[in-house]
Design a protein around this motif. Structure first.
Motif, mmCIF file in Angstrom:
data_model
loop_
_atom_site.group_PDB
_atom_site.id
_atom_site.type_symbol
_atom_site.label_atom_id
_atom_site.label_comp_id
_atom_site.label_asym_id
_atom_site.label_seq_id
_atom_site.Cartn_x
_atom_site.Cartn_y
_atom_site.Cartn_z
ATOM 1 N N ILE A 140 0.916 -2.061 0.006
ATOM 2 C CA ILE A 140 -0.319 -0.350 0.233
ATOM 3 C C ILE A 140 0.718 0.993 0.315
ATOM 4 C CG2 ILE A 140 -1.314 1.452 1.424
ATOM 5 C CD1 ILE A 140 -3.235 -1.783 2.019
ATOM 6 N N LEU A 141 1.495 1.023 0.701
ATOM 7 C CA LEU A 141 2.916 2.749 0.496
ATOM 8 C C LEU A 141 3.298 2.482 -0.424
ATOM 9 C CD1 LEU A 141 4.215 1.824 4.713
ATOM 10 C CD2 LEU A 141 2.760 3.816 3.635
ATOM 11 N N ALA A 142 3.989 1.558 -0.826
ATOM 12 C CA ALA A 142 5.425 1.767 -2.150
ATOM 13 C C ALA A 142 4.497 2.029 -3.686
ATOM 14 C CB ALA A 142 5.528 0.085 -1.968
ATOM 15 N N VAL A 143 2.977 1.285 -3.498
ATOM 16 C CA VAL A 143 2.548 1.282 -4.275
ATOM 17 C C VAL A 143 0.532 2.201 -4.777
ATOM 18 C CG1 VAL A 143 1.029 0.024 -6.688
ATOM 19 C CG2 VAL A 143 2.927 -1.415 -5.529
ATOM 20 N N VAL A 144 0.512 1.483 -3.276
ATOM 21 C CA VAL A 144 -1.479 2.869 -3.861
ATOM 22 C C VAL A 144 -0.985 4.118 -3.252
ATOM 23 C CG1 VAL A 144 -3.771 2.618 -2.905
ATOM 24 C CG2 VAL A 144 -2.112 0.753 -3.119
ATOM 25 N N LEU A 145 -0.426 4.212 -2.492
ATOM 26 C CA LEU A 145 -0.054 6.415 -1.519
ATOM 27 C C LEU A 145 0.916 6.543 -2.888
ATOM 28 C CD1 LEU A 145 -0.594 7.460 0.924
ATOM 29 C CD2 LEU A 145 1.870 6.791 1.045
ATOM 30 N N PRO A 146 1.973 6.321 -3.814
ATOM 31 C CA PRO A 146 2.515 6.823 -5.024
ATOM 32 C C PRO A 146 1.719 7.494 -5.807
ATOM 33 C CG PRO A 146 3.804 5.694 -3.820
ATOM 34 C CD PRO A 146 2.604 4.991 -3.237
ATOM 35 N N ALA A 147 1.146 6.181 -6.467
ATOM 36 C CA ALA A 147 -0.604 6.622 -7.956
ATOM 37 C C ALA A 147 -1.240 7.562 -6.957
ATOM 38 C CB ALA A 147 0.033 4.882 -7.441
ATOM 39 N N LEU A 148 -1.606 7.491 -5.999
ATOM 40 C CA LEU A 148 -2.967 8.289 -5.424
ATOM 41 C C LEU A 148 -1.940 9.724 -5.185
ATOM 42 C CD1 LEU A 148 -6.227 8.144 -4.378
ATOM 43 C CD2 LEU A 148 -5.096 7.883 -1.783
ATOM 44 N N SER A 149 -1.176 9.881 -4.514
ATOM 45 C CA SER A 149 -0.313 10.978 -4.532
ATOM 46 C C SER A 149 -0.359 11.768 -5.823
ATOM 47 C CB SER A 149 0.733 10.910 -3.841
ATOM 48 O OG SER A 149 0.283 10.415 -2.713
ATOM 49 N N PHE A 150 0.154 10.825 -6.906
ATOM 50 C CA PHE A 150 0.726 11.266 -8.247
ATOM 51 C C PHE A 150 -1.438 12.389 -8.486
ATOM 52 C CE2 PHE A 150 0.792 10.742 -13.060
ATOM 53 C CZ PHE A 150 2.275 11.823 -13.180
ATOM 54 N N TYR A 151 -2.220 11.115 -8.884
ATOM 55 C CA TYR A 151 -3.649 11.380 -9.305
ATOM 56 C C TYR A 151 -3.736 12.818 -8.536
ATOM 57 C CZ TYR A 151 -8.288 11.637 -10.292
ATOM 58 O OH TYR A 151 -9.649 11.813 -10.396
ATOM 59 N N TRP A 152 -3.444 12.811 -7.488
ATOM 60 C CA TRP A 152 -4.002 14.503 -6.251
ATOM 61 C C TRP A 152 -3.648 15.465 -6.692
ATOM 62 C CZ3 TRP A 152 -1.478 16.312 -2.119
ATOM 63 C CH2 TRP A 152 -2.295 17.502 -1.556
ATOM 64 N N GLN A 153 -1.928 14.603 -6.917
ATOM 65 C CA GLN A 153 -1.678 16.113 -7.357
ATOM 66 C C GLN A 153 -1.578 17.187 -8.658
ATOM 67 O OE1 GLN A 153 1.805 17.887 -6.041
ATOM 68 N NE2 GLN A 153 1.988 16.461 -4.665
ATOM 69 N N LYS A 154 -2.596 15.658 -10.098
ATOM 70 C CA LYS A 154 -2.654 16.040 -11.434
ATOM 71 C C LYS A 154 -3.769 16.290 -11.487
ATOM 72 C CE LYS A 154 1.284 15.294 -13.283
ATOM 73 N NZ LYS A 154 2.307 16.305 -13.883
ATOM 74 N N ALA A 155 -5.025 15.660 -10.981
ATOM 75 C CA ALA A 155 -6.039 16.067 -10.859
ATOM 76 C C ALA A 155 -6.456 16.607 -10.420
ATOM 77 C CB ALA A 155 -6.474 15.181 -10.961
ATOM 78 N N ALA A 156 -6.477 16.807 -8.628
ATOM 79 C CA ALA A 156 -7.528 17.785 -7.481
ATOM 80 C C ALA A 156 -6.962 18.819 -7.312
ATOM 81 C CB ALA A 156 -7.595 16.770 -6.189
ATOM 82 N N VAL A 157 -5.307 18.995 -6.941
ATOM 83 C CA VAL A 157 -4.848 20.562 -6.586
ATOM 84 C C VAL A 157 -4.237 21.384 -7.846
ATOM 85 C CG1 VAL A 157 -4.380 19.055 -4.385
ATOM 86 C CG2 VAL A 157 -3.020 19.670 -6.417
ATOM 87 N N ASP A 158 -4.872 22.595 -7.304
ATOM 88 C CA ASP A 158 -4.047 23.916 -7.811
ATOM 89 C C ASP A 158 -2.806 24.563 -7.701
ATOM 90 O OD1 ASP A 158 -4.585 25.652 -6.016
ATOM 91 O OD2 ASP A 158 -6.570 26.271 -7.157
ATOM 92 N N GLU A 159 -2.758 24.916 -8.663
ATOM 93 C CA GLU A 159 -1.352 25.495 -8.200
ATOM 94 C C GLU A 159 -0.921 26.040 -6.675
ATOM 95 O OE1 GLU A 159 -0.358 28.107 -11.454
ATOM 96 O OE2 GLU A 159 0.024 29.836 -10.633
ATOM 97 N N LEU A 160 -1.874 26.614 -6.406
ATOM 98 C CA LEU A 160 -1.815 27.241 -5.188
ATOM 99 C C LEU A 160 -1.295 26.250 -4.365
ATOM 100 C CD1 LEU A 160 -2.005 29.929 -2.956
ATOM 101 C CD2 LEU A 160 -4.675 28.739 -3.219
ATOM 102 N N GLU A 161 -2.076 25.169 -4.509
ATOM 103 C CA GLU A 161 -2.097 23.923 -3.324
ATOM 104 C C GLU A 161 -0.744 23.257 -3.048
ATOM 105 O OE1 GLU A 161 -5.330 22.044 -2.487
ATOM 106 O OE2 GLU A 161 -5.224 21.034 -0.655
ATOM 107 N N ILE A 162 -0.113 23.013 -4.408
ATOM 108 C CA ILE A 162 0.650 22.939 -4.266
ATOM 109 C C ILE A 162 2.290 23.523 -3.966
ATOM 110 C CG2 ILE A 162 2.668 21.863 -6.741
ATOM 111 C CD1 ILE A 162 0.175 20.629 -8.468
#
Lengths: 218, 67
Positions: A140-162
């Motif tokens: 979960i930590l090695a596969v799911v979390l990085p994939a979820l984080s990547f998707y979150w960064q790309k799709a759900a947050v804007d540049e202010l939050e990043i």
């Protein structure tokens, strides 16, 4: 120029700071009461004891407070402005964060129950785990979390939050780079307990989150 | 950096949510830009300029003196 009511600012000034404090307080209460609930249930299960009225009353209060805090937190994040509905990106962001929180809760309960110790703190920190549980957590930590984080960064947050989280990450890195060796030297000098990897992990992570949230909602 | 985003938005009677949706950012981002707490990236500044059919320098002012 007169600004139409439809164009009201979101969370102007002090109201925004109060909102940040409310979210912080509710989050703290939620984490604490969920921890108490997990600890009570884990201790009860591992000791195989009877459910006394006092135990049930304390458990009911903890669950009720946790549920109340979760509801208020959801309500607070659902309408950040108290006015307009959430945008598509904000809804996705909220849903991912809620999903991550639920996943974290499930993992926490699984870890406590799988540890098979009557000490909830030890179950979180250093009690041995069955190999399949440890392997599942690693995946979960090695596969799911990085994939979820990547998707979150790309799709759900804007540049202010990043930008806010990048600032938080920088502060967290400095806390780690400076704080960890200070603790290490203090231990070697005999005036501090042995450095704890778990404690350093949580201090670093919370530093990033708190600074990130503070910058986003300031 | 100063900008005219709030005025331009008000002229069109858009809420921050409406503008945020069109720019694909959060309302916090719109609010932070309007209040000068956050300077948008160049791609977002271009996006804002295109949305209002203006040049970037007609919306944002870095305070530098022009020759």
């Amino acid at each position: 120029m007169m600004v139409h009511s439809m164009t009201e600012e979101v969370d102007p000034g002090r109201a925004r700071q109060w909102r940040f404090l409310r979210i912080l307080a509710l989050g703290t209460v939620l984490l604490f009461t969920v921890g108490v609930t997990i600890g009570l249930v884990a201790a009860h299960v591992t000791r195989d004891g009877d459910a006394s009225p006092r135990f049930l009353a304390i458990l009911a209060v903890a669950v009720a407070v946790a549920a109340g805090a979760a509801w208020l937190l959801l309500r607070e994040t659902r309408r950040p402005t108290g006015e307009a509905p959430l945008t598509r990106k904000e809804r996705l962001n909220r849903n991912i964060l809620i999903g991550s929180g639920l996943l974290g809760g499930v993992l926490g309960v699984t870890m406590v129950l799988a540890a098979g110790t009557d000490d909830p703190l030890a179950a979180f920190l250093d009690a041995p785990l069955p190999p399949w549980v440890a392997a599942a957590f690693i995946v979960i930590l090695a596969v799911v979390l990085p994939a979820l984080s990547f998707y979150w960064q790309k799709a759900a947050v804007d540049e202010l939050e990043i930008d806010a989280y990048k600032t938080g990450a920088l502060y967290a890195l400095y806390v780690y780079m400076i704080g960890a060796p200070i603790w290490w030297f203090a231990w070697r000098g005999g005036f501090a307990p042995e450095p704890s990897g778990v404690a350093i992990y949580f201090i670093t992570t919370f530093t990033m989150l708190i600074v990130g949230f503070a910058k986003k909602y300031r | 950096m100063k900008n005219r985003l709030k005025v331009l938005r008000a002229e069109r009677d858009w809420s921050q949510a409406v503008l945020a949706e069109q720019l694909d950012v959060s309302r916090q981002a719109v609010n932070a830009i309007e209040t000068g707490k956050y300077d948008p990236s160049l791609p977002l500044a271009f996006k804002i300029a295109r949305l209002f059919d203006m040049k970037i320098e007609e919306i944002f002012d870095d305070g530098a003196q022009h020759d």
